[in-house]
Design a protein around this motif. Structure first.
Motif, PDB file in Angstrom:
ATOM      1  N   THR A  34       0.855  -1.182   0.000  1.00  0.00           N
ATOM      2  CA  THR A  34       0.000   0.000   0.000  1.00  0.00           C
ATOM      3  C   THR A  34       0.894   1.237   0.000  1.00  0.00           C
ATOM      4  O   THR A  34       1.552   1.533   0.998  1.00  0.00           O
ATOM      5  N   PHE A  35       0.901   1.938  -1.120  1.00  0.00           N
ATOM      6  CA  PHE A  35       1.719   3.138  -1.280  1.00  0.00           C
ATOM      7  C   PHE A  35       0.833   4.247  -1.815  1.00  0.00           C
ATOM      8  O   PHE A  35       0.154   4.062  -2.819  1.00  0.00           O
ATOM      9  N   VAL A  36       0.846   5.392  -1.161  1.00  0.00           N
ATOM     10  CA  VAL A  36      -0.024   6.484  -1.601  1.00  0.00           C
ATOM     11  C   VAL A  36       0.620   7.338  -2.693  1.00  0.00           C
ATOM     12  O   VAL A  36      -0.084   8.028  -3.418  1.00  0.00           O
ATOM     13  N   ALA A  38       2.545   7.683  -6.255  1.00  0.00           N
ATOM     14  CA  ALA A  38       2.601   6.901  -7.488  1.00  0.00           C
ATOM     15  C   ALA A  38       3.988   6.289  -7.710  1.00  0.00           C
ATOM     16  O   ALA A  38       4.103   5.123  -8.088  1.00  0.00           O
ATOM     17  N   GLU A  39       5.032   7.075  -7.469  1.00  0.00           N
ATOM     18  CA  GLU A  39       6.382   6.560  -7.730  1.00  0.00           C
ATOM     19  C   GLU A  39       6.747   5.409  -6.789  1.00  0.00           C
ATOM     20  O   GLU A  39       7.409   4.449  -7.197  1.00  0.00           O
ATOM     21  N   ASP A  40       6.311   5.488  -5.522  1.00  0.00           N
ATOM     22  CA  ASP A  40       6.578   4.387  -4.596  1.00  0.00           C
ATOM     23  C   ASP A  40       5.764   3.150  -4.969  1.00  0.00           C
ATOM     24  O   ASP A  40       6.278   2.031  -4.927  1.00  0.00           O
ATOM     25  N   ALA A  41       4.503   3.344  -5.331  1.00  0.00           N
ATOM     26  CA  ALA A  41       3.643   2.220  -5.723  1.00  0.00           C
ATOM     27  C   ALA A  41       4.243   1.496  -6.926  1.00  0.00           C
ATOM     28  O   ALA A  41       4.279   0.260  -6.964  1.00  0.00           O
ATOM     29  N   GLN A  42       4.738   2.265  -7.880  1.00  0.00           N
ATOM     30  CA  GLN A  42       5.322   1.666  -9.082  1.00  0.00           C
ATOM     31  C   GLN A  42       6.652   0.987  -8.773  1.00  0.00           C
ATOM     32  O   GLN A  42       6.892  -0.143  -9.179  1.00  0.00           O
ATOM     33  N   PHE A  43       7.505   1.675  -8.033  1.00  0.00           N
ATOM     34  CA  PHE A  43       8.852   1.163  -7.769  1.00  0.00           C
ATOM     35  C   PHE A  43       8.849  -0.084  -6.884  1.00  0.00           C
ATOM     36  O   PHE A  43       9.539  -1.052  -7.161  1.00  0.00           O
ATOM     37  N   PHE A  44       8.088  -0.039  -5.786  1.00  0.00           N
ATOM     38  CA  PHE A  44       8.133  -1.120  -4.810  1.00  0.00           C
ATOM     39  C   PHE A  44       7.182  -2.273  -5.104  1.00  0.00           C
ATOM     40  O   PHE A  44       7.451  -3.403  -4.705  1.00  0.00           O
ATOM     41  N   ALA A  45       6.042  -2.011  -5.742  1.00  0.00           N
ATOM     42  CA  ALA A  45       5.043  -3.074  -5.864  1.00  0.00           C
ATOM     43  C   ALA A  45       4.424  -3.200  -7.245  1.00  0.00           C
ATOM     44  O   ALA A  45       3.623  -4.104  -7.461  1.00  0.00           O
ATOM     45  N   HIS A  46       4.730  -2.277  -8.147  1.00  0.00           N
ATOM     46  CA  HIS A  46       4.123  -2.301  -9.488  1.00  0.00           C
ATOM     47  C   HIS A  46       2.596  -2.340  -9.403  1.00  0.00           C
ATOM     48  O   HIS A  46       1.937  -3.123 -10.076  1.00  0.00           O
ATOM     49  N   VAL A  47       2.070  -1.488  -8.520  1.00  0.00           N
ATOM     50  CA  VAL A  47       0.618  -1.383  -8.330  1.00  0.00           C
ATOM     51  C   VAL A  47       0.238   0.088  -8.438  1.00  0.00           C
ATOM     52  O   VAL A  47       1.091   0.973  -8.311  1.00  0.00           O
ATOM     53  N   PRO A  48      -1.040   0.375  -8.671  1.00  0.00           N
ATOM     54  CA  PRO A  48      -1.450   1.778  -8.663  1.00  0.00           C
ATOM     55  C   PRO A  48      -1.381   2.336  -7.238  1.00  0.00           C
ATOM     56  O   PRO A  48      -1.437   1.587  -6.268  1.00  0.00           O
ATOM     57  N   PRO A  49      -1.258   3.654  -7.112  1.00  0.00           N
ATOM     58  CA  PRO A  49      -1.210   4.239  -5.771  1.00  0.00           C
ATOM     59  C   PRO A  49      -2.504   3.958  -5.015  1.00  0.00           C
ATOM     60  O   PRO A  49      -3.580   3.918  -5.590  1.00  0.00           O
ATOM     61  N   ALA A  50      -2.355   3.776  -3.707  1.00  0.00           N
ATOM     62  CA  ALA A  50      -3.511   3.516  -2.847  1.00  0.00           C
ATOM     63  C   ALA A  50      -4.139   4.840  -2.434  1.00  0.00           C
ATOM     64  O   ALA A  50      -3.447   5.861  -2.327  1.00  0.00           O
ATOM     65  N   PRO A  51      -5.443   4.850  -2.167  1.00  0.00           N
ATOM     66  CA  PRO A  51      -6.086   6.085  -1.732  1.00  0.00           C
ATOM     67  C   PRO A  51      -5.720   6.486  -0.296  1.00  0.00           C
ATOM     68  O   PRO A  51      -5.855   7.644   0.074  1.00  0.00           O
ATOM     69  N   ASP A  52      -5.238   5.509   0.483  1.00  0.00           N
ATOM     70  CA  ASP A  52      -4.935   5.794   1.890  1.00  0.00           C
ATOM     71  C   ASP A  52      -3.829   4.856   2.372  1.00  0.00           C
ATOM     72  O   ASP A  52      -3.593   3.804   1.779  1.00  0.00           O
ATOM     73  N   GLU A  53      -3.174   5.254   3.449  1.00  0.00           N
ATOM     74  CA  GLU A  53      -2.112   4.444   4.040  1.00  0.00           C
ATOM     75  C   GLU A  53      -2.694   3.205   4.728  1.00  0.00           C
ATOM     76  O   GLU A  53      -3.855   3.194   5.149  1.00  0.00           O
TER      77      GLU A  53
END
Length: 140
Positions: A34-36, A38-53
């Motif tokens: 769960t990454f809010v 975009a760059e962390d979501a892509q880099f760490f999990a290859h998922v879209p950004p989460a709406p909340d922590e």
């Protein structure tokens, strides 16, 4: 160990306590994927950004906020306390109780443990009050 050295040790211990809280946040994000941002979501999990922590990340953020409201005040009071040469044995007592109280406060906060969170917060704040009173008694 003199008061200045113990103050330095206290500062380092509190730094590592706060660093451990940062690790909790990072691990919480990675484990939950769960990454809010975009760059962390892509880099760490290859998922879209989460709406909340993730919930643990939110709790750790609240610990950070509480630390930033309390630890700097303690460190300023502690530095003044040792600089003025207030009761030397008091530095060891007050600083130790504050360290233990803040560590236990963090554990209680991360785990939603009331009334322990409030009790440990109160012990830490009481040490700040004790330092302030000792400082006042020294300068007045």
């Amino acid at each position: 160990m003199g008061e200045y050295q113990f103050y330095a040790l206290t500062t380092v211990i509190l730094f590592f306590k706060m660093l451990a809280n940062s690790v909790v946040q990072g691990v919480g994000r990675v484990n939950s994927k769960t990454f809010v941002t975009a760059e962390d979501a892509q880099f760490f999990a290859h998922v879209p950004p989460a709406p909340d922590e993730a919930p643990i990340v939110k709790r750790a953020a609240l610990v950070w906020r509480n630390d930033l409201e309390n630890i700097p005040i303690f460190l300023f009071l502690g530095l003044i306390y040792v600089t003025l040469g207030c009761w030397p044995e008091g530095a060891f007592i007050y600083f130790t109780i504050f360290i233990v109280a803040r560590i236990l406060h963090t554990i209680a906060y991360l785990n939603g443990m009331q009334p322990w969170r409030t009790i440990f917060f109160t012990f830490g704040m009481a040490m700040c009050v004790a330092l302030a009173i000792q400082i006042l008694l020294t300068v007045l």
